[in-house]
Design a protein around this motif. Structure first.
Motif, PDB file in Angstrom:
ATOM      1  N   LEU A   8       0.825  -1.208   0.000  1.00 23.87           N
ATOM      2  CA  LEU A   8       0.000   0.000   0.000  1.00 23.87           C
ATOM      3  C   LEU A   8       0.863   1.263   0.000  1.00 23.87           C
ATOM      4  N   VAL A   9       1.951   1.258   0.752  1.00 28.59           N
ATOM      5  CA  VAL A   9       2.872   2.403   0.747  1.00 28.59           C
ATOM      6  C   VAL A   9       3.435   2.587  -0.664  1.00 28.59           C
ATOM      7  N   ASP A  10       3.888   1.512  -1.264  1.00 27.72           N
ATOM      8  CA  ASP A  10       4.418   1.588  -2.635  1.00 27.72           C
ATOM      9  C   ASP A  10       3.355   2.081  -3.613  1.00 27.72           C
ATOM     10  N   LEU A  11       2.148   1.571  -3.469  1.00 28.24           N
ATOM     11  CA  LEU A  11       1.053   1.985  -4.350  1.00 28.24           C
ATOM     12  C   LEU A  11       0.739   3.470  -4.166  1.00 28.24           C
ATOM     13  N   SER A  12       0.781   3.940  -2.928  1.00 25.60           N
ATOM     14  CA  SER A  12       0.494   5.363  -2.692  1.00 25.60           C
ATOM     15  C   SER A  12       1.515   6.243  -3.407  1.00 25.60           C
ATOM     16  N   ARG A  13       2.757   5.812  -3.432  1.00 25.55           N
ATOM     17  CA  ARG A  13       3.803   6.566  -4.129  1.00 25.55           C
ATOM     18  C   ARG A  13       3.614   6.493  -5.644  1.00 25.55           C
ATOM     19  N   PHE A  14       3.261   5.317  -6.140  1.00 23.04           N
ATOM     20  CA  PHE A  14       3.013   5.142  -7.572  1.00 23.04           C
ATOM     21  C   PHE A  14       1.845   6.018  -8.026  1.00 23.04           C
ATOM     22  N   CYS A  15       0.841   6.122  -7.167  1.00 25.48           N
ATOM     23  CA  CYS A  15      -0.338   6.928  -7.512  1.00 25.48           C
ATOM     24  C   CYS A  15       0.003   8.400  -7.735  1.00 25.48           C
ATOM     25  N   LEU A  16       1.090   8.863  -7.163  1.00 24.08           N
ATOM     26  CA  LEU A  16       1.504  10.249  -7.415  1.00 24.08           C
ATOM     27  C   LEU A  16       1.678  10.513  -8.902  1.00 24.08           C
ATOM     28  N   TYR A  17       2.098   9.497  -9.639  1.00 29.40           N
ATOM     29  CA  TYR A  17       2.353   9.645 -11.070  1.00 29.40           C
ATOM     30  C   TYR A  17       1.140   9.312 -11.926  1.00 29.40           C
ATOM     31  N   VAL A  18       0.247   8.499 -11.388  1.00 30.85           N
ATOM     32  CA  VAL A  18      -0.872   8.003 -12.191  1.00 30.85           C
ATOM     33  C   VAL A  18      -2.182   8.705 -11.860  1.00 30.85           C
ATOM     34  N   ASP A  19      -2.494   8.806 -10.572  1.00 32.56           N
ATOM     35  CA  ASP A  19      -3.749   9.428 -10.134  1.00 32.56           C
ATOM     36  C   ASP A  19      -3.547   9.981  -8.727  1.00 32.56           C
ATOM     37  N   ARG A  20      -3.125  11.222  -8.655  1.00 35.06           N
ATOM     38  CA  ARG A  20      -2.794  11.841  -7.361  1.00 35.06           C
ATOM     39  C   ARG A  20      -3.938  11.794  -6.364  1.00 35.06           C
ATOM     40  N   ARG A  21      -5.169  11.795  -6.849  1.00 34.55           N
ATOM     41  CA  ARG A  21      -6.326  11.765  -5.940  1.00 34.55           C
ATOM     42  C   ARG A  21      -6.362  10.492  -5.107  1.00 34.55           C
ATOM     43  N   GLN A  22      -5.771   9.419  -5.618  1.00 36.68           N
ATOM     44  CA  GLN A  22      -5.786   8.139  -4.906  1.00 36.68           C
ATOM     45  C   GLN A  22      -4.595   7.969  -3.957  1.00 36.68           C
ATOM     46  N   SER A  23      -3.584   8.784  -4.123  1.00 34.23           N
ATOM     47  CA  SER A  23      -2.344   8.617  -3.370  1.00 34.23           C
ATOM     48  C   SER A  23      -2.548   8.704  -1.864  1.00 34.23           C
ATOM     49  N   LEU A  24      -3.167   9.759  -1.399  1.00 37.78           N
ATOM     50  CA  LEU A  24      -3.343   9.953   0.039  1.00 37.78           C
ATOM     51  C   LEU A  24      -4.300   8.936   0.670  1.00 37.78           C
ATOM     52  N   PRO A  25      -5.439   8.636   0.049  1.00 39.13           N
ATOM     53  CA  PRO A  25      -6.303   7.603   0.638  1.00 39.13           C
ATOM     54  C   PRO A  25      -5.613   6.238   0.765  1.00 39.13           C
ATOM     55  N   VAL A  26      -4.804   5.878  -0.214  1.00 39.73           N
ATOM     56  CA  VAL A  26      -4.084   4.605  -0.148  1.00 39.73           C
ATOM     57  C   VAL A  26      -3.053   4.650   0.980  1.00 39.73           C
ATOM     58  N   ALA A  27      -2.351   5.767   1.109  1.00 39.56           N
ATOM     59  CA  ALA A  27      -1.365   5.916   2.179  1.00 39.56           C
ATOM     60  C   ALA A  27      -2.034   5.852   3.553  1.00 39.56           C
ATOM     61  N   GLU A  28      -3.198   6.462   3.678  1.00 38.09           N
ATOM     62  CA  GLU A  28      -3.914   6.434   4.956  1.00 38.09           C
ATOM     63  C   GLU A  28      -4.427   5.029   5.269  1.00 38.09           C
ATOM     64  N   GLN A  29      -4.777   4.272   4.248  1.00 43.11           N
ATOM     65  CA  GLN A  29      -5.174   2.875   4.450  1.00 43.11           C
ATOM     66  C   GLN A  29      -3.982   2.076   4.978  1.00 43.11           C
ATOM     67  N   ALA A  30      -2.811   2.329   4.441  1.00 44.22           N
ATOM     68  CA  ALA A  30      -1.600   1.667   4.928  1.00 44.22           C
ATOM     69  C   ALA A  30      -1.344   2.027   6.386  1.00 44.22           C
ATOM     70  N   LEU A  31      -1.562   3.295   6.733  1.00 42.96           N
ATOM     71  CA  LEU A  31      -1.349   3.742   8.109  1.00 42.96           C
ATOM     72  C   LEU A  31      -2.278   3.016   9.083  1.00 42.96           C
ATOM     73  N   VAL A  32      -3.526   2.887   8.718  1.00 47.52           N
ATOM     74  CA  VAL A  32      -4.490   2.178   9.574  1.00 47.52           C
ATOM     75  C   VAL A  32      -4.059   0.728   9.779  1.00 47.52           C
ATOM     76  N   LYS A  33      -3.683   0.068   8.705  1.00 43.49           N
ATOM     77  CA  LYS A  33      -3.277  -1.337   8.801  1.00 43.49           C
ATOM     78  C   LYS A  33      -1.956  -1.493   9.553  1.00 43.49           C
ATOM     79  N   SER A  34      -1.090  -0.500   9.473  1.00 41.07           N
ATOM     80  CA  SER A  34       0.221  -0.599  10.126  1.00 41.07           C
ATOM     81  C   SER A  34       0.106  -0.582  11.648  1.00 41.07           C
ATOM     82  N   ARG A  35      -0.987  -0.108  12.171  1.00 46.46           N
ATOM     83  CA  ARG A  35      -1.169  -0.052  13.629  1.00 46.46           C
ATOM     84  C   ARG A  35      -1.216  -1.439  14.264  1.00 46.46           C
ATOM     85  N   ALA A  36      -1.457  -2.461  13.459  1.00 49.74           N
ATOM     86  CA  ALA A  36      -1.485  -3.838  13.961  1.00 49.74           C
ATOM     87  C   ALA A  36      -0.081  -4.449  14.027  1.00 49.74           C
TER      88      ALA A  36
END
Length: 77
Positions: A8-36
């Motif tokens: 998800l972290v990698d995907l959030s970075r990739f989204c910067l080049y493809v669809d910036r609107r998706q970058s932050l939501p994907v990164a925040e999803q990674a953050l939520v999952k990382s709490r485990a």
């Protein structure tokens, strides 16, 4: 779980080049999952990614600048 968060972290970075609107939501999803995952350095990496993306996409603010700096300090030792 760690592999999923990494992906998800990698995907959030990739989204910067493809669809910036998706970058932050994907990164925040990674953050939520990382709490485990009990790993301070790994959590700092994920938190730093979110903070960095917010700085790039939403503009500078003290909170995210501090989070990114703290994450960098934890990762680099």
């Amino acid at each position: 779980m760690r592999e999923e968060v990494n992906a998800l972290v990698d995907l959030s970075r990739f989204c910067l080049y493809v669809d910036r609107r998706q970058s932050l939501p994907v990164a925040e999803q990674a953050l939520v999952k990382s709490r485990a995952i009990d790993d301070a350095a790994f959590s700092a990496l994920v938190q730093g990614n979110v903070a960095n993306l917010k700085l790039m996409l939403c503009g500078w603010d003290r909170e995210n600048a501090d989070l990114a700096e703290h994450a960098s300090a934890l990762i680099t030792g």
